[in-house]
Design a protein around this motif. Sequence first.
Motif, PDB file in Angstrom:
ATOM      1  N   SER A 177      27.959  38.227  53.077  1.00 43.52           N
ATOM      2  CA  SER A 177      27.684  39.465  52.347  1.00 43.52           C
ATOM      3  C   SER A 177      27.259  39.177  50.912  1.00 43.52           C
ATOM      4  O   SER A 177      26.348  39.821  50.387  1.00 43.52           O
ATOM      5  N   GLN A 178      27.917  38.197  50.283  1.00 41.62           N
ATOM      6  CA  GLN A 178      27.587  37.877  48.910  1.00 41.62           C
ATOM      7  C   GLN A 178      26.170  37.323  48.802  1.00 41.62           C
ATOM      8  O   GLN A 178      25.449  37.615  47.844  1.00 41.62           O
ATOM      9  N   VAL A 179      25.774  36.509  49.765  1.00 46.24           N
ATOM     10  CA  VAL A 179      24.411  35.979  49.750  1.00 46.24           C
ATOM     11  C   VAL A 179      23.406  37.105  49.921  1.00 46.24           C
ATOM     12  O   VAL A 179      22.365  37.140  49.253  1.00 46.24           O
ATOM     13  N   GLN A 180      23.697  38.029  50.789  1.00 45.78           N
ATOM     14  CA  GLN A 180      22.780  39.144  51.017  1.00 45.78           C
ATOM     15  C   GLN A 180      22.681  40.052  49.803  1.00 45.78           C
ATOM     16  O   GLN A 180      21.623  40.620  49.530  1.00 45.78           O
ATOM     17  N   CYS A 181      23.785  40.173  49.064  1.00 46.27           N
ATOM     18  CA  CYS A 181      23.757  40.993  47.854  1.00 46.27           C
ATOM     19  C   CYS A 181      22.909  40.334  46.764  1.00 46.27           C
ATOM     20  O   CYS A 181      22.318  41.009  45.934  1.00 46.27           O
ATOM     21  N   GLY A 182      22.908  39.000  46.750  1.00 37.64           N
ATOM     22  CA  GLY A 182      22.144  38.289  45.735  1.00 37.64           C
ATOM     23  C   GLY A 182      22.736  38.493  44.361  1.00 37.64           C
ATOM     24  O   GLY A 182      23.936  38.691  44.175  1.00 37.64           O
ATOM     25  N   ASP A 183      21.865  38.492  43.363  1.00 39.81           N
ATOM     26  CA  ASP A 183      22.341  38.626  41.978  1.00 39.81           C
ATOM     27  C   ASP A 183      22.112  40.031  41.439  1.00 39.81           C
ATOM     28  O   ASP A 183      21.964  40.229  40.235  1.00 39.81           O
ATOM     29  N   VAL A 184      22.058  41.004  42.372  1.00 42.41           N
ATOM     30  CA  VAL A 184      21.896  42.382  41.936  1.00 42.41           C
ATOM     31  C   VAL A 184      23.148  42.817  41.177  1.00 42.41           C
ATOM     32  O   VAL A 184      24.265  42.431  41.512  1.00 42.41           O
ATOM     33  N   ALA A 185      22.985  43.610  40.160  1.00 40.12           N
ATOM     34  CA  ALA A 185      24.122  44.073  39.364  1.00 40.12           C
ATOM     35  C   ALA A 185      25.104  44.813  40.251  1.00 40.12           C
ATOM     36  O   ALA A 185      24.734  45.647  41.065  1.00 40.12           O
ATOM     37  N   ARG A 200      20.244  30.717  34.450  1.00 38.82           N
ATOM     38  CA  ARG A 200      20.156  29.534  33.590  1.00 38.82           C
ATOM     39  C   ARG A 200      20.572  28.284  34.348  1.00 38.82           C
ATOM     40  O   ARG A 200      19.948  27.215  34.201  1.00 38.82           O
ATOM     41  N   VAL A 201      21.610  28.371  35.149  1.00 38.23           N
ATOM     42  CA  VAL A 201      22.078  27.226  35.927  1.00 38.23           C
ATOM     43  C   VAL A 201      21.027  26.796  36.938  1.00 38.23           C
ATOM     44  O   VAL A 201      20.702  25.609  37.065  1.00 38.23           O
ATOM     45  N   MET A 202      20.474  27.736  37.676  1.00 40.18           N
ATOM     46  CA  MET A 202      19.506  27.389  38.709  1.00 40.18           C
ATOM     47  C   MET A 202      18.225  26.815  38.109  1.00 40.18           C
ATOM     48  O   MET A 202      17.597  25.920  38.687  1.00 40.18           O
ATOM     49  N   ALA A 203      17.843  27.289  36.938  1.00 38.54           N
ATOM     50  CA  ALA A 203      16.668  26.727  36.275  1.00 38.54           C
ATOM     51  C   ALA A 203      16.911  25.282  35.865  1.00 38.54           C
ATOM     52  O   ALA A 203      16.043  24.421  36.021  1.00 38.54           O
ATOM     53  N   PRO A 208      15.174  26.746  43.301  1.00 32.46           N
ATOM     54  CA  PRO A 208      14.384  27.987  43.250  1.00 32.46           C
ATOM     55  C   PRO A 208      15.184  29.200  43.708  1.00 32.46           C
ATOM     56  O   PRO A 208      15.835  29.175  44.750  1.00 32.46           O
ATOM     57  N   GLU A 209      15.112  30.265  42.914  1.00 32.09           N
ATOM     58  CA  GLU A 209      15.855  31.480  43.234  1.00 32.09           C
ATOM     59  C   GLU A 209      15.306  32.178  44.471  1.00 32.09           C
ATOM     60  O   GLU A 209      16.042  32.909  45.138  1.00 32.09           O
ATOM     61  N   ASP A 210      14.026  31.991  44.752  1.00 31.20           N
ATOM     62  CA  ASP A 210      13.467  32.645  45.935  1.00 31.20           C
ATOM     63  C   ASP A 210      13.862  31.940  47.224  1.00 31.20           C
ATOM     64  O   ASP A 210      13.680  32.485  48.317  1.00 31.20           O
ATOM     65  N   GLU A 211      14.422  30.742  47.118  1.00 36.16           N
ATOM     66  CA  GLU A 211      14.798  29.975  48.303  1.00 36.16           C
ATOM     67  C   GLU A 211      16.306  29.898  48.497  1.00 36.16           C
ATOM     68  O   GLU A 211      16.791  29.799  49.624  1.00 36.16           O
ATOM     69  N   TYR A 212      17.076  29.936  47.401  1.00 35.94           N
ATOM     70  CA  TYR A 212      18.532  29.798  47.462  1.00 35.94           C
ATOM     71  C   TYR A 212      19.205  30.975  46.754  1.00 35.94           C
ATOM     72  O   TYR A 212      18.649  31.569  45.825  1.00 35.94           O
TER      73      TYR A 212
END
Length: 668
Positions: A177-185, A200-203, A208-212
């Motif tokens: 569920s958390q993965v599906q929610c993503g980083d939405v507020a 900042r961490v992923m950069a 890549p944010e579109d892949e993970y």
Amino acid sequence: MLVLINKYLSRSKNPAAGDDGEMPTPPANGAERERDYMCISGCVPVRVKRAPVIATTTITTTARTSRHNFVKSAASGLFPGAQFTNHESLPALEEAYSEFAAAFPQYAGLAQADAIRDGEYQHLDRHVCLDYTGINLFSHAQMNSSVPSTSASPPGSSGAWQPPFFDIAYKSTSLRSQVQCGDVASASGEGGIGGAVTRRVMASLNIPEDEYAMVCTANRTTAFRLLAESYSFHSHGKRLLTVYDYESEAAGAMAESARRRGAEVMSATFAWPGMRVHAGDLRKKLVRGRRRGHRGLFVFPLVSRMTGARYPYLWMSAAQEHGWHVALDACALGTKDLDTLGLSLLRPDFIVCNFFKVFGENPSGFAGLFVKKASLAALERSVIARSIGVVSIVPARRWSLHDAGYSTELDHSRSFADPAEDLDLTSSFSGPLSGTLIALSLRNVPEMDAAEENGHTPEIREADSPPATDKHPMPPPPPAEEKEMEVECRGLDHADALGLIAIGNRLRCISNWLVVAMQKLRHPQSEHGKPLVRVYGPRVKFERGPSVAFNVYDWKGEKVAPALVQKLADRHNISLTCGFLRNIWFADRYDADRAAHLEHMGGGGGKRKDTGGGGEMGIYVVNASLGFLSNFEDAYRLWAFVAKFLDADFVEKERWRYTALNQKTVEV
């Protein structure tokens, strides 16, 4: 290119590979094949464009020559012919550094790292920190640049982004569920500061944010347990295969969860004495089991957090080819080690990293579990996983005496407690805090808005908008890019500025010098100069990792308990860790070493236990882990401390000295 790489990885029955060797390199069919491939250090064989024979041969020869010269210089150029039998006979720091710089001329070009340390991490001069693994978010200077006020900052004020920057709050949710929610507020405020920290961490890690998708957990052990409880082990007899040469709390928790859910748990073995992966054994385990679909979960660290042994990327590709999901344990990797060609080609299904606030000062933080979105189908919604420890990054809290009649501001005095490999944040932040005011906010209130809990206004939030009316309708929300918050993580900035190559060269020089220097210490009482120190795993090696596992032996040849070495080191302002090497495979020619070194888990690492008892067999060791901020002086101070054990009465003198100072003597 990946297809080409996999072609040479499917060699599970290659008779040319030794039982104790590494994954073999692609076969060479004459000079033509040699021209088609070049091997990048620590990476994978890569096909290069056709070029004249002379040019391609020059590139390959130069790389091989460089590696050979490095090993030769390290092995023979440091204190040539010297043996040190008295700690007072060691060369002074300046003289030792002069020898070091001559043997490793490339180190002189890495002065930028020393400048960063001198300007931003001055606290490291007082205490040698060799017990950290993970990624540093902030610098010491940044954390102490301003004293946070006891009252909440006005909404939207410029001073909102102040130390300690963030807290963590527990939430009840499954990994899927958390993965599906993503980083939405979310209601917990995660979309503000949480999203900013995640981006900042992923950069910095080049993920890549579109892949993970990044999911934050309380610590490394929690991340592994969460993955084990969420992965579909129970279906079709899937397996868990791990590659650890030491007892890992996180890997153990994962194995326990996997067994309970019906999975068969297997471990790789490691060939003595270099602690390399036993290639033949691991290949057999990779091909075992079902022929169709996924065989299970393959958990793979690229480097041992204990011995510094490095494992080829090729094992990940081999596992993927044979139908395994791959989880990369990146907790022992350097800050920029994820930014490599190998990982850009071989995308694992899961990645685990751990993050702490300040290197050497504040180890509180969180772990990051990165899930490849294309691998989401391998995860299930688990009821147990909802209570394991997914956390949100929320604005830091500073409750004053006006809130509920008490204060949660904690002023911790400086101390250097041992930050364990897996930080347990279930009750409070652990570790030294150096006077930083840390407000704890570990709350299990996923449905409550973190900005409004207890009537508190957070440090970082958008200014309140006026209520909508008929005359003044609510304005449309601003574009997403205008709402994104940016955070300053100077620890990540410093690693980014140095880069992968500079950090790798720096740690390569220091760790190999330390290995050579340790081997120069010899007992004076013994007839043939018995070595004081035994180093486990790779010795002088170009591609060794920045961790050294060792033990200290007295003049009679008996091992000094690792826990005692650790305690005495701490009294000399040096932080080390202890560990238990396991899954060791001895060839027949090493039967004598098997009998001499193995002991039972639970023996404490003192005198060798009788092998007739129960429990797993292995070796208790002392561990020193170098980070990108470690310098030559850190390694020299550790060497000088270990040399004190050349004095046969050193341990007794230390006991008497601390008793005389009215300090409690700790029995081990």
